[in-house]
Design a protein around this motif. Structure first.
Motif, PDB file in Angstrom:
ATOM      1  N   ASN A 190       0.806  -1.222   0.000  1.00  0.00           N
ATOM      2  CA  ASN A 190       0.000   0.000   0.000  1.00  0.00           C
ATOM      3  C   ASN A 190       0.837   1.269   0.000  1.00  0.00           C
ATOM      4  O   ASN A 190       0.425   2.292  -0.557  1.00  0.00           O
ATOM      5  N   ILE A 191       2.019   1.211   0.584  1.00  0.00           N
ATOM      6  CA  ILE A 191       2.877   2.394   0.510  1.00  0.00           C
ATOM      7  C   ILE A 191       3.393   2.575  -0.919  1.00  0.00           C
ATOM      8  O   ILE A 191       3.513   3.693  -1.413  1.00  0.00           O
ATOM      9  N   SER A 192       3.650   1.468  -1.625  1.00  0.00           N
ATOM     10  CA  SER A 192       4.077   1.570  -3.024  1.00  0.00           C
ATOM     11  C   SER A 192       2.944   2.096  -3.903  1.00  0.00           C
ATOM     12  O   SER A 192       3.174   2.889  -4.818  1.00  0.00           O
ATOM     13  N   THR A 193       1.719   1.659  -3.628  1.00  0.00           N
ATOM     14  CA  THR A 193       0.565   2.163  -4.365  1.00  0.00           C
ATOM     15  C   THR A 193       0.397   3.658  -4.145  1.00  0.00           C
ATOM     16  O   THR A 193       0.080   4.412  -5.070  1.00  0.00           O
ATOM     17  N   MET A 194       0.632   4.120  -2.922  1.00  0.00           N
ATOM     18  CA  MET A 194       0.515   5.548  -2.626  1.00  0.00           C
ATOM     19  C   MET A 194       1.576   6.362  -3.368  1.00  0.00           C
ATOM     20  O   MET A 194       1.311   7.490  -3.798  1.00  0.00           O
ATOM     21  N   VAL A 195       2.773   5.797  -3.527  1.00  0.00           N
ATOM     22  CA  VAL A 195       3.797   6.497  -4.307  1.00  0.00           C
ATOM     23  C   VAL A 195       3.307   6.720  -5.738  1.00  0.00           C
ATOM     24  O   VAL A 195       3.403   7.823  -6.285  1.00  0.00           O
ATOM     25  N   GLY A 196       2.754   5.677  -6.359  1.00  0.00           N
ATOM     26  CA  GLY A 196       2.237   5.815  -7.705  1.00  0.00           C
ATOM     27  C   GLY A 196       1.120   6.834  -7.792  1.00  0.00           C
ATOM     28  O   GLY A 196       0.979   7.555  -8.794  1.00  0.00           O
ATOM     29  N   SER A 197       0.306   6.951  -6.734  1.00  0.00           N
ATOM     30  CA  SER A 197      -0.828   7.871  -6.735  1.00  0.00           C
ATOM     31  C   SER A 197      -0.428   9.320  -6.510  1.00  0.00           C
ATOM     32  O   SER A 197      -1.267  10.217  -6.605  1.00  0.00           O
ATOM     33  N   LEU A 198       0.810   9.571  -6.188  1.00  0.00           N
ATOM     34  CA  LEU A 198       1.283  10.956  -6.119  1.00  0.00           C
ATOM     35  C   LEU A 198       1.341  11.604  -7.494  1.00  0.00           C
ATOM     36  O   LEU A 198       1.396  12.831  -7.615  1.00  0.00           O
ATOM     37  N   TYR A 199       1.332  10.779  -8.548  1.00  0.00           N
ATOM     38  CA  TYR A 199       1.543  11.260  -9.910  1.00  0.00           C
ATOM     39  C   TYR A 199       0.333  10.951 -10.790  1.00  0.00           C
ATOM     40  O   TYR A 199      -0.289   9.896 -10.670  1.00  0.00           O
ATOM     41  N   ASP A 200       0.016  11.871 -11.697  1.00  0.00           N
ATOM     42  CA  ASP A 200      -0.966  11.586 -12.740  1.00  0.00           C
ATOM     43  C   ASP A 200      -0.390  10.545 -13.689  1.00  0.00           C
ATOM     44  O   ASP A 200       0.832  10.340 -13.753  1.00  0.00           O
ATOM     45  N   LYS A 201      -1.271   9.911 -14.458  1.00  0.00           N
ATOM     46  CA  LYS A 201      -0.822   8.869 -15.387  1.00  0.00           C
ATOM     47  C   LYS A 201       0.194   9.398 -16.394  1.00  0.00           C
ATOM     48  O   LYS A 201       1.092   8.679 -16.835  1.00  0.00           O
ATOM     49  N   ASP A 202       0.054  10.665 -16.791  1.00  0.00           N
ATOM     50  CA  ASP A 202       0.940  11.213 -17.813  1.00  0.00           C
ATOM     51  C   ASP A 202       2.099  12.016 -17.219  1.00  0.00           C
ATOM     52  O   ASP A 202       2.791  12.731 -17.944  1.00  0.00           O
ATOM     53  N   ASP A 203       2.313  11.912 -15.922  1.00  0.00           N
ATOM     54  CA  ASP A 203       3.399  12.649 -15.281  1.00  0.00           C
ATOM     55  C   ASP A 203       4.711  11.898 -15.529  1.00  0.00           C
ATOM     56  O   ASP A 203       4.905  10.777 -15.039  1.00  0.00           O
ATOM     57  N   GLU A 204       5.612  12.537 -16.267  1.00  0.00           N
ATOM     58  CA  GLU A 204       6.854  11.878 -16.664  1.00  0.00           C
ATOM     59  C   GLU A 204       7.815  11.669 -15.497  1.00  0.00           C
ATOM     60  O   GLU A 204       8.838  10.991 -15.628  1.00  0.00           O
ATOM     61  N   ARG A 205       7.485  12.209 -14.331  1.00  0.00           N
ATOM     62  CA  ARG A 205       8.356  12.053 -13.157  1.00  0.00           C
ATOM     63  C   ARG A 205       8.115  10.736 -12.413  1.00  0.00           C
ATOM     64  O   ARG A 205       8.828  10.433 -11.450  1.00  0.00           O
ATOM     65  N   ARG A 206       7.122   9.943 -12.822  1.00  0.00           N
ATOM     66  CA  ARG A 206       6.721   8.762 -12.056  1.00  0.00           C
ATOM     67  C   ARG A 206       7.887   7.792 -11.842  1.00  0.00           C
ATOM     68  O   ARG A 206       8.177   7.389 -10.717  1.00  0.00           O
ATOM     69  N   ASP A 207       8.569   7.373 -12.931  1.00  0.00           N
ATOM     70  CA  ASP A 207       9.666   6.407 -12.786  1.00  0.00           C
ATOM     71  C   ASP A 207      10.789   6.969 -11.921  1.00  0.00           C
ATOM     72  O   ASP A 207      11.373   6.266 -11.097  1.00  0.00           O
ATOM     73  N   ALA A 208      11.086   8.266 -12.113  1.00  0.00           N
ATOM     74  CA  ALA A 208      12.120   8.896 -11.294  1.00  0.00           C
ATOM     75  C   ALA A 208      11.695   8.938  -9.830  1.00  0.00           C
ATOM     76  O   ALA A 208      12.516   8.763  -8.922  1.00  0.00           O
ATOM     77  N   GLY A 209      10.393   9.157  -9.592  1.00  0.00           N
ATOM     78  CA  GLY A 209       9.883   9.157  -8.223  1.00  0.00           C
ATOM     79  C   GLY A 209      10.062   7.811  -7.550  1.00  0.00           C
ATOM     80  O   GLY A 209      10.431   7.736  -6.374  1.00  0.00           O
ATOM     81  N   PHE A 210       9.814   6.742  -8.303  1.00  0.00           N
ATOM     82  CA  PHE A 210      10.024   5.407  -7.746  1.00  0.00           C
ATOM     83  C   PHE A 210      11.501   5.145  -7.489  1.00  0.00           C
ATOM     84  O   PHE A 210      11.861   4.441  -6.543  1.00  0.00           O
ATOM     85  N   SER A 211      12.358   5.698  -8.322  1.00  0.00           N
ATOM     86  CA  SER A 211      13.799   5.535  -8.092  1.00  0.00           C
ATOM     87  C   SER A 211      14.218   6.224  -6.794  1.00  0.00           C
ATOM     88  O   SER A 211      15.017   5.689  -6.016  1.00  0.00           O
ATOM     89  N   ILE A 212      13.663   7.428  -6.544  1.00  0.00           N
ATOM     90  CA  ILE A 212      13.959   8.127  -5.294  1.00  0.00           C
ATOM     91  C   ILE A 212      13.406   7.331  -4.102  1.00  0.00           C
ATOM     92  O   ILE A 212      14.076   7.157  -3.083  1.00  0.00           O
ATOM     93  N   PHE A 213      12.171   6.855  -4.238  1.00  0.00           N
ATOM     94  CA  PHE A 213      11.562   6.026  -3.193  1.00  0.00           C
ATOM     95  C   PHE A 213      12.413   4.795  -2.917  1.00  0.00           C
ATOM     96  O   PHE A 213      12.610   4.397  -1.767  1.00  0.00           O
ATOM     97  N   TYR A 214      12.954   4.213  -3.976  1.00  0.00           N
ATOM     98  CA  TYR A 214      13.794   3.030  -3.835  1.00  0.00           C
ATOM     99  C   TYR A 214      15.085   3.359  -3.095  1.00  0.00           C
ATOM    100  O   TYR A 214      15.647   2.512  -2.403  1.00  0.00           O
ATOM    101  N   MET A 215      15.540   4.598  -3.220  1.00  0.00           N
ATOM    102  CA  MET A 215      16.711   5.016  -2.454  1.00  0.00           C
ATOM    103  C   MET A 215      16.406   5.018  -0.958  1.00  0.00           C
ATOM    104  O   MET A 215      17.275   4.719  -0.132  1.00  0.00           O
ATOM    105  N   GLY A 216      15.156   5.351  -0.590  1.00  0.00           N
ATOM    106  CA  GLY A 216      14.763   5.283   0.814  1.00  0.00           C
ATOM    107  C   GLY A 216      14.846   3.869   1.344  1.00  0.00           C
ATOM    108  O   GLY A 216      15.301   3.624   2.465  1.00  0.00           O
ATOM    109  N   ILE A 217      14.393   2.907   0.530  1.00  0.00           N
ATOM    110  CA  ILE A 217      14.494   1.496   0.886  1.00  0.00           C
ATOM    111  C   ILE A 217      15.943   1.136   1.178  1.00  0.00           C
ATOM    112  O   ILE A 217      16.268   0.503   2.189  1.00  0.00           O
ATOM    113  N   ASN A 218      16.814   1.557   0.297  1.00  0.00           N
ATOM    114  CA  ASN A 218      18.213   1.152   0.411  1.00  0.00           C
ATOM    115  C   ASN A 218      18.985   1.931   1.458  1.00  0.00           C
ATOM    116  O   ASN A 218      19.965   1.423   2.003  1.00  0.00           O
ATOM    117  N   LEU A 219      18.529   3.130   1.774  1.00  0.00           N
ATOM    118  CA  LEU A 219      19.166   3.863   2.870  1.00  0.00           C
ATOM    119  C   LEU A 219      18.915   3.136   4.191  1.00  0.00           C
ATOM    120  O   LEU A 219      19.834   2.948   5.003  1.00  0.00           O
TER     121      LEU A 219
END
Length: 447
Positions: free
Chosen positions: A134-163
């Motif tokens: 559900n936290i991953s689903t919420m990350v996706g919901s921060l962005y509209d479907k056509d928001d080109e920042r979505r993949d980059a946002g997941f990459s930043i989120f993934y950095m939180g995982i790895n930190l």
């Protein structure tokens, strides 16, 4: 009460050019992963340690089996966790309740008894099932479907995982190995509490995400779906089919990668010379290598590479195949070290594991964040949480496979074990490349 009009996500650029809510989810996930990877670093070592050393004196086969079932449960629980969020609690409440249960699980394991140990594992399984999808689903919901920042946002989120995963072995692992196993377990619970505190404090930043999920900012309760979940268009069924095919190859990848918690953890503890610059260090520190490589070089490098390639970058299925190839290369690399350790009876250099985790990190970056992003793009909105849960089931299956393979640590020559793992991933990568045109057609234009 009438919902306020939801503005485009592109107007929300409050945190490094991304929606402000990403910071809340970033740090929540960071602390949850701190607790998870702190426990993972200690788990098989605690179970196989002698009773005189505070452990449970389990065989490596039994301990690896428990690690495998635990890993399976943690991620398989994401399916009911996603369903509960979609139909009952909503994503926000599910994450909060899940975090509370996870913390209770770690605190249960802080008490030295077999009963509290198993109770703690069960609580962590339940809590992670609610939080993780559900936290991953919420990350996706921060962005509209056509928001080109979505993949980059997941990459930043993934950095939180790895930190969180990077810090945990140094703190939780060291406390567990050098002070007391149960002090380490309790420390992991403190980390989860820290994550919950900042999650609640940052709730207002998540209002746009909750609205996109059809939830009220005040109640965070999901709205009733207009249609039954199974009534999809042909295109939607095709995209669900693409997720199903990628599910299989994701399971194989994690079956190799997650041996970091079982066979590779035992290899580091028993067969590796754990000294650097004349000083001994805890074997749990190897668990930080993956995240260290990711945070301090590889993640930014691959993110830059995908952006640089633009429309010429590999499709998601090809990235998956690359992930399988690199995780296989890691096991192929360590085969000579395993041969030296078992045939000559010597402790091998730490550099063998450093090289393995370097290759595994490249493989993870090619597959894991891409998988999270592709599910949020392909899954129909009314079953977004459940589909994310299904995706985590692939990681669950991989954890079970890893635990099964780790059970052969004392029963099979390690060069043969590691060679079999490498061969499996290479063959899977070839099959996936052959299937890539079919998968891309099912994806309906989504890369």
């Amino acid at each position: 009460m009438t919902q306020p009009v939801l503005t485009s996500s592109k107007a929300d650029r409050g945190w490094f050019g991304h929606p402000r809510g990403l910071s809340t989810l970033f740090f929540t996930e960071m602390w949850e992963r701190f607790s998870f990877y702190g426990l993972r670093a200690l788990l098989v070592l605690y179970m196989t340690a002698a009773v005189a050393d505070g452990g449970l004196a389990f065989t490596s086969q039994k301990a690896s089996g428990i690690v495998g079932w635990y890993g399976f449960g943690v991620y398989a629980a994401a399916i009911p966790g996603g369903w509960i969020a979609d139909r009952l609690l909503g994503q926000y409440r599910s994450v909060f309740v899940g975090g509370c249960i996870i913390a209770l699980g770690h605190f249960s394991m802080a008490f030295p008894s077999v009963t509290t140990f198993y109770l703690g594992l069960c609580l962590i399984v339940i809590g992670t099932g609610l939080l993780k999808p559900n936290i991953s689903t919420m990350v996706g919901s921060l962005y509209d479907k056509d928001d080109e920042r979505r993949d980059a946002g997941f990459s930043i989120f993934y950095m939180g995982i790895n930190l969180g995963a990077f810090i945990a072995p140094f703190v939780v692992g060291t406390l567990g190995q050098k002070v007391d196993w149960h002090v380490g377990f309790g420390c992991a619970g403190v980390g989860m509490v820290a994550g919950l505190i900042q999650y609640v404090a940052g709730r207002p930043r998540l209002a746009p995400a909750l609205q996109r999920l059809g939830q009220s900012e005040t109640s965070a309760t999901p709205s009733s779906p207009a249609e039954p979940w199974w009534r999809f268009s042909r295109d939607e069924w095709g995209r669900v089919g693409a997720i199903a095919v990628l599910f299989v190859f994701s399971s194989i990848f994690w079956g190799a990668f997650e041996q970091a918690a079982s066979s590779l953890n035992l290899f580091a503890d028993r067969l590796t010379d754990n000294h650097a610059f004349g000083h001994a260090f805890p074997s749990t520190w190897y668990q930080s290598l993956n995240s260290m490589f990711m945070i301090f070089g590889l993640a930014p490098l691959l993110a830059w590479l995908w952006i640089r390639l633009g429309p010429r970058q590999p499709s998601s299925p090809v990235k998956f195949a690359l992930g399988l190839i690199f995780v296989g290369l890691g096991f192929a690399l360590i085969i000579p070290a395993a041969k030296m350790a078992q045939e000559r009876g010597v402790l091998v250099s730490p550099w063998w594991l450093v090289g393995l985790y370097f290759l595994h990190t490249i493989g993870e970056l090619c597959l894991s964040p891409v998988g999270l992003s592709i599910v949020t793009k392909l899954a129909p909105r009314r079953i977004a949480g459940a589909m994310m849960g299904v995706w985590f089931l692939s990681i669950a299956t991989g954890n079970k496979l890893a635990g099964f393979a780790g059970g052969f640590f004392d029963r099979l020559p390690l060069p043969r074990l590691f060679g079999a793992v490498a061969l499996t991933t290479f063959v899977a990568a070839i099959i996936l490349l052959v299937l890539t045109p079919l998968i891309r057609r099912l994806m309906g234009g989504v890369r």
